[in-house]
Design an enzyme around this catalytic site. Structure first.
Site, PDB file in Angstrom:
ATOM      1  N   ARG A  38      50.666  97.318  89.445  1.00 10.46           N
ATOM      2  CA  ARG A  38      51.316  96.878  88.206  1.00 10.46           C
ATOM      3  C   ARG A  38      51.534  95.369  88.179  1.00 10.46           C
ATOM      4  O   ARG A  38      51.495  94.752  87.111  1.00 10.46           O
ATOM      5  CB  ARG A  38      52.639  97.607  88.028  1.00 10.46           C
ATOM      6  CG  ARG A  38      52.383  99.042  87.637  1.00 10.46           C
ATOM      7  CD  ARG A  38      53.637  99.805  87.413  1.00 10.46           C
ATOM      8  NE  ARG A  38      53.289 101.080  86.793  1.00 10.46           N
ATOM      9  CZ  ARG A  38      54.103 102.109  86.705  1.00 10.46           C
ATOM     10  NH1 ARG A  38      55.320 102.027  87.199  1.00 10.46           N
ATOM     11  NH2 ARG A  38      53.709 103.210  86.125  1.00 10.46           N
ATOM     12  N   LYS A 200      51.623 121.428  82.159  1.00  7.06           N
ATOM     13  CA  LYS A 200      52.423 121.988  81.076  1.00  7.06           C
ATOM     14  C   LYS A 200      51.841 121.723  79.704  1.00  7.06           C
ATOM     15  O   LYS A 200      51.395 120.624  79.414  1.00  7.06           O
ATOM     16  CB  LYS A 200      53.827 121.391  81.123  1.00  7.06           C
ATOM     17  CG  LYS A 200      54.627 121.875  82.301  1.00  7.06           C
ATOM     18  CD  LYS A 200      56.027 121.351  82.202  1.00  7.06           C
ATOM     19  CE  LYS A 200      56.919 121.956  83.271  1.00  7.06           C
ATOM     20  NZ  LYS A 200      58.248 121.340  83.238  1.00  7.06           N
ATOM     21  N   GLY A 353      49.153 109.580  84.405  1.00  4.88           N
ATOM     22  CA  GLY A 353      49.149 109.093  85.782  1.00  4.88           C
ATOM     23  C   GLY A 353      48.267 109.924  86.694  1.00  4.88           C
ATOM     24  O   GLY A 353      47.516 109.377  87.505  1.00  4.88           O
ATOM     25  N   GLY A 376      54.117 108.021  79.522  1.00  7.21           N
ATOM     26  CA  GLY A 376      54.859 108.452  78.330  1.00  7.21           C
ATOM     27  C   GLY A 376      54.448 107.695  77.088  1.00  7.21           C
ATOM     28  O   GLY A 376      54.282 108.277  76.013  1.00  7.21           O
TER      29      GLY A 376
HETATM   30  P1  ADP Z   1      48.846 113.514  83.740  1.00  9.93           P
HETATM   31  O1  ADP Z   1      49.769 112.830  84.728  1.00  9.93           O
HETATM   32  O2  ADP Z   1      47.427 113.072  83.887  1.00  9.93           O
HETATM   33  O3  ADP Z   1      49.360 113.415  82.333  1.00  9.93           O
HETATM   34  P2  ADP Z   1      50.108 116.051  84.102  1.00  9.93           P
HETATM   35  O4  ADP Z   1      51.253 115.379  84.775  1.00  9.93           O
HETATM   36  O5  ADP Z   1      50.320 116.621  82.761  1.00  9.93           O
HETATM   37  O6  ADP Z   1      48.850 115.071  84.081  1.00  9.93           O
HETATM   38  O7  ADP Z   1      49.606 117.245  85.023  1.00  9.93           O
HETATM   39  C1  ADP Z   1      49.176 117.038  86.323  1.00  9.93           C
HETATM   40  C2  ADP Z   1      49.541 118.183  87.212  1.00  9.93           C
HETATM   41  O8  ADP Z   1      49.045 119.409  86.717  1.00  9.93           O
HETATM   42  C3  ADP Z   1      48.937 118.028  88.595  1.00  9.93           C
HETATM   43  O9  ADP Z   1      49.969 117.884  89.540  1.00  9.93           O
HETATM   44  C4  ADP Z   1      48.162 119.305  88.804  1.00  9.93           C
HETATM   45  O10 ADP Z   1      48.275 119.842  90.114  1.00  9.93           O
HETATM   46  C5  ADP Z   1      48.788 120.242  87.802  1.00  9.93           C
HETATM   47  N1  ADP Z   1      47.889 121.348  87.447  1.00  9.93           N
HETATM   48  C6  ADP Z   1      46.688 121.282  86.856  1.00  9.93           C
HETATM   49  N2  ADP Z   1      46.129 122.486  86.753  1.00  9.93           N
HETATM   50  C7  ADP Z   1      47.000 123.372  87.304  1.00  9.93           C
HETATM   51  C8  ADP Z   1      47.001 124.778  87.502  1.00  9.93           C
HETATM   52  N3  ADP Z   1      45.976 125.523  87.100  1.00  9.93           N
HETATM   53  N4  ADP Z   1      48.083 125.315  88.101  1.00  9.93           N
HETATM   54  C9  ADP Z   1      49.117 124.571  88.498  1.00  9.93           C
HETATM   55  N5  ADP Z   1      49.186 123.233  88.336  1.00  9.93           N
HETATM   56  C10 ADP Z   1      48.130 122.642  87.733  1.00  9.93           C
HETATM   57 MG    MG Z   2      51.698 113.474  85.583  1.00  7.28          MG
END
Ligand code: ADP
Ligand code: MG
Length: 396
Positions: A38, A200, A353, A376
């Site tokens: 950063r 989620k 992230g 976010g």
């Molecule tokens: P980003 O940071 O890219 O926005 P998120 O924080 O929404 O992504 O989601 C990332 C998390 O989702 C990771 O820690 C990953 O392990 C989890 N994840 C992805 N697919 C699954 C799954 N099928 N079951 C449980 N966790 C999952």
């Molecule tokens: Mg994340």
């Protein structure tokens, strides 16, 4: 369109004090900065200002100190990192509210840099207190916001001060984020494909809602897909689902005009481990004693075909539990798909992230058009929201 730093070129900037909101919310370990990404990202804006003879006053938050000073969240460890990156001394201003702080900023020579202590040591930061914004405003002659990751919060250093110091412009990093996450998605070149995943669905419902009318397809992976499977009446075994979002998922499927694409096949296992019993199964054949941990290779191939044929791609959220190989396969395939699309001239944008981390792990960060630094904030832009820290900047 917001006014950008580059638009100030040719104006009499020499000797002016630039109050620059940066994102130095860096990880610390034993009092040292353990990842300088950063800080490095802010350097172009800092150097741009120094080269034009500005005196540069940097402000940032770090962690969640809850409105009072705490050693743990001091920005002091950033000073040596900045000094070695700039090859110049950096003054540290402990109390930005003091008269001494104003004097220090006025005594800086052209091109010199000062760093303020954590903005969140003051309770007025997060309440966007007018008096605190005024104190910040005394430390500069104009305002630059380069902290995209904090722009979705209306705080004194991101929003309040932008009304008091003029001009108020977007720094180089901020301008690039807006160019890709806002401008490029306003009129995306078709076909426009979004790839969404992650744990989620709840945090991404609004993104799906906003993107639906704009996209040709939304490819859905990650645990998110399981909530959609549940909405389709399929068995999901021990998979991560959000039971309270199943109705919402069903509603989205109904309104999705066939744009929502779920994987036909998924990778399941009895437990989350590399040596687990792993199988690729059809989405209507998920057994009760297994969980979905990735999209299956066949599904990844189908997703990649859509990605490679697109002219605009947005990716947010990994396709599986990429932290635990081999459940990173779907995510890596998608990352490679984005790299191929980019090589064919598509605009490719990665937000989130974990997605950015997966892209970096695959060594593909430089092979997409843009990787957003704001989790976010980038989600809120994708949701079509106005970010207060951006709205407060001057219009172009
Ligand atoms: P980003 O940071 O890219 O926005 P998120 O924080 O929404 O992504 O989601 C990332 C998390 O989702 C990771 O820690 C990953 O392990 C989890 N994840 C992805 N697919 C699954 C799954 N099928 N079951 C449980 N966790 C999952
Ligand atoms: Mg994340």
């Amino acid at each position: 369109m917001k006014r950008r730093l580059a638009s100030l070129d040719g104006q009499p900037l020499e000797g002016q004090r630039a109050f620059v909101r940066v994102d130095f919310n860096v990880p610390l370990q034993d009092g040292r900065v353990s990842d300088t990404t950063r800080i490095d990202a802010a350097l172009p804006t800092v150097q741009w200002l120094r080269e034009r003879g500005c005196r540069v006053i940097l402000a940032s938050h770090l962690g969640r100190p809850k409105g009072r000073p705490s050693h743990e969240f001091s920005l002091r460890p950033v000073v040596p990192v900045l000094e070695s990156a700039l090859g110049a001394p950096v003054m540290f201003i402990e109390d930005p509210l003091s008269d001494a702080a104003v004097r220090i900023t006025k005594r800086l020579k052209r091109g010199e840099v000062a760093l303020l202590e954590n903005t969140r040591f003051h309770p007025g930061e997060e309440t966007n207190d007018r008096a605190l914004a005024e104190a910040f405003a005394r430390l500069g002659d104009f305002y630059v916001n380069d902290a995209f990751g904090s722009a979705h919060r209306a705080h004194a250093s991101t929003e309040g001060v932008a009304h008091l110091l003029k001009p108020a412009v977007a720094g180089l990093l901020m301008a690039r984020e807006l160019e890709f996450l806002h401008d490029a998605l306003e009129r995306p070149a078709p076909p426009f494909v979004a790839v969404l995943g992650g744990a989620k669905i709840s945090g991404k419902i609004d993104v799906i809602e906003t993107l639906l009318p704009k996209v040709d397809a939304i490819l859905i992976g990650g645990a998110m897909a399981c909530t959609f499977f549940a909405a389709m009446g399929l068995g999901v075994g021990k998979s991560l689902v959000e039971p309270d979002r199943v109705d919402m998922a069903r509603d989205l499927l109904g309104r999705g005009e066939g744009k929502l694409c779920l994987p036909d096949r998924v990778t399941v296992a009895d437990r989350l481990a590399a040596d687990a019993r792993i199988a690729s199964v059809s989405r209507d054949g998920i057994a009760a004693d297994v969980a979905v941990y990735d999209i299956a290779p066949e599904a990844a191939e189908a997703f990649v075909r859509r990605i490679v044929a697109a002219k605009t791609v947005v990716w947010n959220g990994p396709m599986g539990v990429f932290e635990t190989p081999p459940f990173d396969a779907g995510t890596i395939a998608v990352a490679r798909g984005l790299a191929s699309a980019t090589a064919r001239g598509a605009t490719t944008i990665v937000g989130g992230g974990d997605s950015a981390a997966a892209l970096a792990a695959a060594g593909l960060t430089d092979r997409v058009s843009h990787v957003s630094t704001g989790g976010g904030a980038s989600l809120e832009l994708l949701e079509g929201k106005v970010l207060p820290g951006v709205a407060a900047l001057d219009d172009a």
